[in-house]
Design a protein around this motif. Structure first.
Motif, PDB file in Angstrom:
ATOM      1  N   THR A  36     -12.402  90.906 -22.325  1.00 52.36           N
ATOM      2  CA  THR A  36     -13.829  90.750 -22.646  1.00 52.36           C
ATOM      3  C   THR A  36     -14.168  89.301 -22.985  1.00 52.36           C
ATOM      4  O   THR A  36     -15.310  88.874 -22.816  1.00 52.36           O
ATOM      5  N   GLY A  37     -13.169  88.526 -23.427  1.00 53.95           N
ATOM      6  CA  GLY A  37     -13.395  87.104 -23.683  1.00 53.95           C
ATOM      7  C   GLY A  37     -13.791  86.385 -22.405  1.00 53.95           C
ATOM      8  O   GLY A  37     -14.637  85.476 -22.424  1.00 53.95           O
ATOM      9  N   TYR A  40     -17.519  86.633 -21.851  1.00 52.79           N
ATOM     10  CA  TYR A  40     -18.310  85.669 -22.635  1.00 52.79           C
ATOM     11  C   TYR A  40     -18.152  84.265 -22.059  1.00 52.79           C
ATOM     12  O   TYR A  40     -19.107  83.485 -21.996  1.00 52.79           O
ATOM     13  N   ARG A  41     -16.930  83.937 -21.636  1.00 58.26           N
ATOM     14  CA  ARG A  41     -16.709  82.619 -21.025  1.00 58.26           C
ATOM     15  C   ARG A  41     -17.511  82.487 -19.732  1.00 58.26           C
ATOM     16  O   ARG A  41     -18.116  81.445 -19.453  1.00 58.26           O
ATOM     17  N   ARG A  92     -11.686  78.541 -18.221  1.00 52.96           N
ATOM     18  CA  ARG A  92     -10.654  78.187 -19.222  1.00 52.96           C
ATOM     19  C   ARG A  92     -10.794  76.741 -19.678  1.00 52.96           C
ATOM     20  O   ARG A  92     -10.088  76.290 -20.577  1.00 52.96           O
ATOM     21  N   VAL A 100     -18.489  78.383 -25.882  1.00 52.09           N
ATOM     22  CA  VAL A 100     -18.639  79.832 -25.676  1.00 52.09           C
ATOM     23  C   VAL A 100     -19.172  80.561 -26.909  1.00 52.09           C
ATOM     24  O   VAL A 100     -19.949  81.518 -26.786  1.00 52.09           O
ATOM     25  N   SER A 101     -18.813  80.093 -28.109  1.00 54.12           N
ATOM     26  CA  SER A 101     -19.256  80.804 -29.320  1.00 54.12           C
ATOM     27  C   SER A 101     -20.774  80.792 -29.455  1.00 54.12           C
ATOM     28  O   SER A 101     -21.374  81.696 -30.030  1.00 54.12           O
ATOM     29  N   ALA A 104     -21.776  83.639 -27.492  1.00 55.50           N
ATOM     30  CA  ALA A 104     -21.241  84.888 -28.045  1.00 55.50           C
ATOM     31  C   ALA A 104     -21.868  85.255 -29.387  1.00 55.50           C
ATOM     32  O   ALA A 104     -21.731  86.394 -29.837  1.00 55.50           O
ATOM     33  N   ARG A 110     -24.656  89.818 -26.778  1.00 55.58           N
ATOM     34  CA  ARG A 110     -23.570  90.736 -27.161  1.00 55.58           C
ATOM     35  C   ARG A 110     -23.898  92.167 -26.725  1.00 55.58           C
ATOM     36  O   ARG A 110     -23.054  92.869 -26.186  1.00 55.58           O
ATOM     37  N   LYS A 138      -9.326  93.922 -24.497  1.00 56.15           N
ATOM     38  CA  LYS A 138      -8.969  92.931 -25.513  1.00 56.15           C
ATOM     39  C   LYS A 138     -10.159  92.041 -25.830  1.00 56.15           C
ATOM     40  O   LYS A 138     -10.937  91.691 -24.947  1.00 56.15           O
ATOM     41  N   GLY A 139     -10.337  91.740 -27.140  1.00 56.67           N
ATOM     42  CA  GLY A 139     -11.450  90.879 -27.515  1.00 56.67           C
ATOM     43  C   GLY A 139     -11.502  90.618 -28.999  1.00 56.67           C
ATOM     44  O   GLY A 139     -10.472  90.386 -29.646  1.00 56.67           O
ATOM     45  N   ARG A 140     -12.745  90.627 -29.539  1.00 60.88           N
ATOM     46  CA  ARG A 140     -12.960  90.339 -30.957  1.00 60.88           C
ATOM     47  C   ARG A 140     -13.545  91.553 -31.681  1.00 60.88           C
ATOM     48  O   ARG A 140     -13.394  91.693 -32.889  1.00 60.88           O
ATOM     49  N   ASP A 141     -14.281  92.369 -30.920  1.00 62.77           N
ATOM     50  CA  ASP A 141     -15.017  93.485 -31.529  1.00 62.77           C
ATOM     51  C   ASP A 141     -14.729  94.800 -30.826  1.00 62.77           C
ATOM     52  O   ASP A 141     -15.539  95.719 -30.857  1.00 62.77           O
ATOM     53  N   ARG A 190     -13.738  77.719 -33.729  1.00 64.51           N
ATOM     54  CA  ARG A 190     -14.218  78.808 -32.867  1.00 64.51           C
ATOM     55  C   ARG A 190     -14.110  80.156 -33.595  1.00 64.51           C
ATOM     56  O   ARG A 190     -15.039  80.960 -33.581  1.00 64.51           O
ATOM     57  N   ASP A 194     -17.114  82.623 -34.488  1.00 68.83           N
ATOM     58  CA  ASP A 194     -17.069  83.992 -33.960  1.00 68.83           C
ATOM     59  C   ASP A 194     -17.090  85.029 -35.086  1.00 68.83           C
ATOM     60  O   ASP A 194     -17.616  86.132 -34.920  1.00 68.83           O
TER      61      ASP A 194
END
Ligand code: C5P
Length: 234
Positions: A36-37, A40-41, A92, A100-101, A104, A110, A138-141, A190, A194
């Motif tokens: 999922t990152g 956002y990228r 990348r 990116v943040s 995001a 979101r 995989k991600g942050r949330d 970052r 985030d």
């Protein structure tokens, strides 16, 4: 393989090894892999390409809502495309990592990407690349917002020192003092930005913490697979 589709949610801070570990877990268990990152990228890349001011939240949302993004969920082919452009490597670049943040932390962005992510997870549970085996997202949330009902939820963490050293080696090829200093923005700043919109520093209820500070890659993959086996008859 499990008789039922499996959703494995993995969150964590930068440099915890989430991407490489999640991808390898997907590969070994015959599951799809959703980064999922990368979404956002890709969104940040598209805004810059379209000449949108990242501080203009409304324009950013409008552009992200119609972006022509396609992503492979094959763990052996993580190609990201925008229209016909292959942007897998471009997203990348440090020019994206530093910006990116900003994209995001836009809550409307979101909501759009979270809906796409939930749809992708559902598609893999019903067929898709994995043939219904399931997906590692995989991600942050992911453990808290996107898939709080996932079969297995893991927070992959590591000490700040270990995360900085890992990222410095990835980006600069060495973890000497200068390389670590140069990596601080990409890891610490970052993550701080985030963290204002996602909770990935401490595990939510029911989320298994895997601390990879003193584990090598193979041991970390094994620890995540052990967490999966503890809840599923794989
Ligand atoms: O995982 P990666 O470092 O490539 O993620 C890039 C950025 O995407 C993060 O720094 C964060 O701003 C954003 N992100 C997010 N929620 C996710 C995944 C990534 O906000 N689920």
């Amino acid at each position: 393989m499990s008789a039922h589709p499996l959703t494995i949610a993995i969150d964590g801070p930068s440099g915890s090894g989430k991407s490489s570990v999640s991808k390898e877990v997907a590969r070994r268990l015959g599951l799809a892999y959703l980064d999922t990152g990368a979404m956002y990228r890709a969104a940040a890349w598209w805004c810059l390409r379209e000449g949108v001011d990242l501080d203009d939240a409304e324009s950013v949302t409008a552009v992200v809502d119609t972006m022509p993004l396609t992503m492979s969920v094959d763990p052996d082919d993580t190609t990201v495309r925008m229209d016909e452009f292959n942007i897998t490597e471009l997203i990348r670049d440090s020019a994206i990592s530093t910006r990116v943040s900003k994209v995001a932390t836009n809550l409307d962005v979101r909501a759009i990407l979270q809906n796409l992510q939930r749809a992708r997870i559902a598609a893999e549970r019903n067929g898709g690349f994995s043939g219904g085996a399931g997906i590692v997202a995989k991600g942050r949330d992911i453990t808290t917002v996107v898939a709080p009902d996932a079969d297995v939820r893991v927070l992959l963490t590591a000490s700040e020192e270990a995360r900085l050293a890992r990222r410095a080696k990835d980006v600069h090829g060495t973890a000497d003092a200068q390389a670590v200093e140069a990596t601080k923005d990409e890891v610490l700043r970052r993550d701080a930005d985030d963290s204002t919109v996602s909770q990935f520093q401490i595990a939510a209820d029911g989320v298994v913490t895997v601390d990879s500070s003193d584990l090598d890659f193979e041991q970390t993959v094994a620890a995540v697979i052990a967490a999966v086996r503890s809840v599923s008859a794989l």
